[in-house]
Scaffold this active site. Structure first.
Site, PDB file in Angstrom:
ATOM      1  N   GLY A 187       0.858  -1.169   0.000  1.00  0.00           N
ATOM      2  CA  GLY A 187       0.000   0.000   0.000  1.00  0.00           C
ATOM      3  C   GLY A 187       0.894   1.217   0.000  1.00  0.00           C
ATOM      4  O   GLY A 187       1.721   1.386   0.901  1.00  0.00           O
TER       5      GLY A 187
ATOM      6  N   ASN B 245       3.565   2.288   2.837  1.00  0.00           N
ATOM      7  CA  ASN B 245       4.997   2.111   2.607  1.00  0.00           C
ATOM      8  C   ASN B 245       5.774   3.379   2.946  1.00  0.00           C
ATOM      9  O   ASN B 245       6.841   3.326   3.577  1.00  0.00           O
ATOM     10  CB  ASN B 245       5.261   1.757   1.137  1.00  0.00           C
ATOM     11  CG  ASN B 245       4.751   0.387   0.750  1.00  0.00           C
ATOM     12  OD1 ASN B 245       4.538  -0.473   1.599  1.00  0.00           O
ATOM     13  ND2 ASN B 245       4.548   0.189  -0.542  1.00  0.00           N
TER      14      ASN B 245
ATOM     15  N   TYR C  23      -3.861  -7.066  -8.368  1.00  0.00           N
ATOM     16  CA  TYR C  23      -4.562  -6.503  -7.207  1.00  0.00           C
ATOM     17  C   TYR C  23      -5.934  -7.132  -6.985  1.00  0.00           C
ATOM     18  O   TYR C  23      -6.656  -7.438  -7.946  1.00  0.00           O
ATOM     19  CB  TYR C  23      -4.737  -4.996  -7.387  1.00  0.00           C
ATOM     20  CG  TYR C  23      -3.450  -4.222  -7.287  1.00  0.00           C
ATOM     21  CD1 TYR C  23      -2.925  -3.838  -6.063  1.00  0.00           C
ATOM     22  CD2 TYR C  23      -2.749  -3.859  -8.439  1.00  0.00           C
ATOM     23  CE1 TYR C  23      -1.741  -3.129  -5.964  1.00  0.00           C
ATOM     24  CE2 TYR C  23      -1.562  -3.145  -8.361  1.00  0.00           C
ATOM     25  CZ  TYR C  23      -1.073  -2.781  -7.119  1.00  0.00           C
ATOM     26  OH  TYR C  23       0.094  -2.080  -7.036  1.00  0.00           O
TER      27      TYR C  23
ATOM     28  N   ALA D 146      16.598   3.516 -12.025  1.00  0.00           N
ATOM     29  CA  ALA D 146      17.982   3.221 -11.674  1.00  0.00           C
ATOM     30  C   ALA D 146      18.913   4.392 -11.922  1.00  0.00           C
ATOM     31  O   ALA D 146      20.046   4.399 -11.430  1.00  0.00           O
ATOM     32  CB  ALA D 146      18.464   2.012 -12.466  1.00  0.00           C
TER      33      ALA D 146
ATOM     34  N   GLY E 276       9.989   3.399  -5.110  1.00  0.00           N
ATOM     35  CA  GLY E 276       9.581   4.799  -5.142  1.00  0.00           C
ATOM     36  C   GLY E 276       9.015   5.269  -3.818  1.00  0.00           C
ATOM     37  O   GLY E 276       9.227   6.418  -3.403  1.00  0.00           O
ATOM     38  N   ASP E 277       8.302   4.389  -3.121  1.00  0.00           N
ATOM     39  CA  ASP E 277       7.756   4.735  -1.810  1.00  0.00           C
ATOM     40  C   ASP E 277       8.869   4.869  -0.777  1.00  0.00           C
ATOM     41  O   ASP E 277       8.806   5.729   0.109  1.00  0.00           O
ATOM     42  CB  ASP E 277       6.753   3.677  -1.352  1.00  0.00           C
ATOM     43  CG  ASP E 277       5.596   3.503  -2.318  1.00  0.00           C
ATOM     44  OD1 ASP E 277       5.214   4.490  -2.966  1.00  0.00           O
ATOM     45  OD2 ASP E 277       5.069   2.372  -2.421  1.00  0.00           O
TER      46      ASP E 277
END
Length: 319
Positions: A44, A48, A113, A233, A261-262
């Site tokens: 989520g 995160n 999901y 990256a 990303g989180d």
């Protein structure tokens, strides 16, 4: 939060980040392991971010809903162990906890999901009151918070209005997910009113039709003080009113990029709230996102402060 802000936004005490959105239980499968392997993880996007911010020393409060079921219990137990403030998490016996499958194979992953009509989609404006932001130093929302349901979006928008009325910065991870059929106009409006906006090139193309920094800045208008553009990256760039800071990512052996990303967003927010400038905060954030790719899963893969500091020291010595 400005370029020369080198003092904690919370005046010396431990800063508080409030996040609103969903949490999901992760079921992990891997192509390179025996077929009976099944891994447990925790995800989520806003959850995160809260987990990573808490690892970096921030107090993180999460507003969401969980089902009265085994996935909800596993998530709540993990969040408590991770130091989150779970006082604003409601347990709803009328809807299930959302779940996703993270299928990992040779450094790549695919998400599947199962969140339709989940408890988190039942978030509403009634879940948001003034006490939610008591002692808060920032409010964090994502594009997924706005997209999982109209009622969840209204809850996030109400929280943002209350934050702005109190002078509390609002951070927004765009996380544009076409599969959720998001209201693009709603996302653009939210981003334009946020204090800090974080997005990938893919997010930017989905929301603004461009990934060129100067066009993104123009599209967002004058309100956002900082725009963080992530580039996988290759690293990330933060745009402020006067500067553009580019940070390259350290090389790592990639196992799973899920949640990277989180991790970057949570570390960046923790750094800014602790008094680091945009460039310093982004340097640690890019390292955190990179290190998270060494293990499978989202939140469970996140590095410790010691690991980030060691990697930062090694990077400085090799420069």
């Amino acid at each position: 939060m400005t370029d020369d802000n080198q003092e904690s936004a919370s005046g010396g005490r431990t800063p508080v980040l409030v996040a609103i959105g969903e949490g999901l239980l992760e079921v992990g499968v891997r192509d390179d392991l025996p077929p009976d392997y099944l891994g447990r993880g925790y995800g989520g996007d806003v959850a995160n971010v809260a987990i990573m911010a808490a690892r970096m020393g921030t107090k993180a409060r999460l507003l969401t809903r969980l089902g009265a079921d085994a996935p909800g219990t596993l998530l709540m137990d993990y969040w408590r162990r991770s130091g989150l403030d779970v006082s604003r998490i409601a347990v709803d016996d009328s809807a299930p906890t959302g779940v996703y499958v993270n299928a990992v194979g040779f450094g790549e992953h695919r998400f599947h999901y199962y969140r339709s009509n989940s408890a988190a989609t039942l978030l509403s404006e009634e879940d948001v009151d003034g006490r939610l932001l008591d002692d808060a130093d920032a409010l964090h929302v994502s594009g997924i918070s706005l997209a999982i349901s109209d009622s969840a979006a209204r809850a996030a928008e109400r929280a943002a209005r209350l934050a702005r009325e109190r002078g509390i910065p609002v951070t927004f991870c765009v996380n544009h997910r076409p599969a959720l059929r998001p209201d693009t106009g709603r996302g653009v409006e939210f981003a334009r009113a946020a204090t800090i906006v974080i997005m990938s090139g893919e997010d930017a193309r989905g929301l603004f039709g461009t990934d060129r920094p100067e066009r993104i800045r123009t599209a967002l208008g004058p309100e956002p003080q900082e725009i963080v553009l992530t580039d996988g990256a290759a690293g990330a760039t933060v745009l402020t009113a006067d500067h553009a800071y580019r940070v390259t990512a350290p090389p790592v052996e990639v196992v799973d990029t899920a949640g990277a990303g989180d991790a970057l967003a949570g570390t960046y927010m923790a750094g800014r709230l602790a008094g680091a400038g945009p460039r310093e905060a982004l340097e640690q954030a890019v390292i955190a996102g990179s290190l998270s790719c060494r293990r499978t899963g989202c939140a469970r893969s996140y590095p410790t402060v010691a690991e980030i500091n060691e990697a930062q020291l090694n990077q400085a010595h090799s420069a």
